[in-house]
Scaffold this motif. Sequence first.
Motif, PDB file in Angstrom:
ATOM      1  N   ILE A 123       0.843  -1.189   0.000  1.00  8.72           N
ATOM      2  CA  ILE A 123       0.000   0.000   0.000  1.00  8.72           C
ATOM      3  C   ILE A 123       0.880   1.240   0.000  1.00  8.72           C
ATOM      4  O   ILE A 123       1.742   1.407   0.868  1.00  8.72           O
ATOM      5  N   LEU A 124       0.651   2.085  -0.995  1.00  9.81           N
ATOM      6  CA  LEU A 124       1.248   3.412  -0.998  1.00  9.81           C
ATOM      7  C   LEU A 124       0.268   4.336  -0.299  1.00  9.81           C
ATOM      8  O   LEU A 124      -0.943   4.265  -0.548  1.00  9.81           O
ATOM      9  N   LEU A 125       0.776   5.190   0.550  1.00  8.87           N
ATOM     10  CA  LEU A 125      -0.063   6.090   1.332  1.00  8.87           C
ATOM     11  C   LEU A 125       0.284   7.533   0.997  1.00  8.87           C
ATOM     12  O   LEU A 125       1.465   7.894   0.948  1.00  8.87           O
ATOM     13  N   ALA A 126      -0.730   8.336   0.743  1.00  4.15           N
ATOM     14  CA  ALA A 126      -0.546   9.766   0.506  1.00  4.15           C
ATOM     15  C   ALA A 126      -0.795  10.490   1.828  1.00  4.15           C
ATOM     16  O   ALA A 126      -1.855  10.322   2.441  1.00  4.15           O
ATOM     17  N   ILE A 127       0.180  11.287   2.239  1.00  5.04           N
ATOM     18  CA  ILE A 127       0.116  12.011   3.512  1.00  5.04           C
ATOM     19  C   ILE A 127       0.229  13.502   3.223  1.00  5.04           C
ATOM     20  O   ILE A 127       1.112  13.933   2.480  1.00  5.04           O
ATOM     21  N   GLU A 128      -0.673  14.265   3.820  1.00  2.00           N
ATOM     22  CA  GLU A 128      -0.618  15.721   3.710  1.00  2.00           C
ATOM     23  C   GLU A 128      -0.855  16.307   5.094  1.00  2.00           C
ATOM     24  O   GLU A 128      -1.854  15.969   5.744  1.00  2.00           O
ATOM     25  N   LYS A 129       0.052  17.128   5.535  1.00  2.00           N
ATOM     26  CA  LYS A 129      -0.038  17.758   6.863  1.00  2.00           C
ATOM     27  C   LYS A 129      -0.260  16.698   7.945  1.00  2.00           C
ATOM     28  O   LYS A 129      -1.146  16.834   8.794  1.00  2.00           O
ATOM     29  N   ASP A 130       0.518  15.635   7.895  1.00  2.00           N
ATOM     30  CA  ASP A 130       0.478  14.532   8.870  1.00  2.00           C
ATOM     31  C   ASP A 130      -0.835  13.749   8.862  1.00  2.00           C
ATOM     32  O   ASP A 130      -1.113  13.016   9.811  1.00  2.00           O
ATOM     33  N   ASN A 131      -1.646  13.914   7.827  1.00  2.00           N
ATOM     34  CA  ASN A 131      -2.894  13.158   7.719  1.00  2.00           C
ATOM     35  C   ASN A 131      -2.884  12.306   6.457  1.00  2.00           C
ATOM     36  O   ASN A 131      -2.526  12.798   5.380  1.00  2.00           O
TER      37      ASN A 131
END
Length: 182
Positions: A75-83
């Motif tokens: 699984i690749l995970l997209a993180i923005e501003k620690d979310n």
Amino acid sequence: MSDITDELTNSAEKSAERVESGLEIRIATASDTEELAWLNQELLTFYGLPARNQRSFVSHAITKGVFQENSGLKILLAIEKDNAIGFLAFSEVFALASCQKSIFIQDLFVARKVRKSGAGRALMETLFKFAIDNEITQIDWTTDAWNSKAIAFYEHIVPSLKTEKILYRLNEERLNQIIKKS
């Protein structure tokens, strides 16, 4: 850590450098199960399906099903501003007929509030880079015929729709019926 995980980490890190500021693409780990469970609930809502299990159960199931040795799912995970705002789940397989490595994308999902932010494209580009780095010659995925936004997204990336294949699926109930007949 396995070789494929190392290679994916390297590909994800390289791709993250190209992603707009504030968005990170990385491999999900067991410490991400709560975020994945939350995204799973959003995914179910998107498809109009009821959340049959509490998020804590889903988190536990993800830990046991994904983050065990030889699960076959990455699984690749997209993180923005620690979310966590999105994910791309895929499996690497060997196509016996063509004698080539390929990838099958199980799910690509971006949270509703951040769609059109570039997260979906960044997830796909990270996967493409991983494929090239690992001599993977084919990536396959499906989408629902009713999901015109997903179709438009995919056609913008690659206008190579394959219509000569038919998808078959056995659900648990039908699988049990067939086994009982045997």
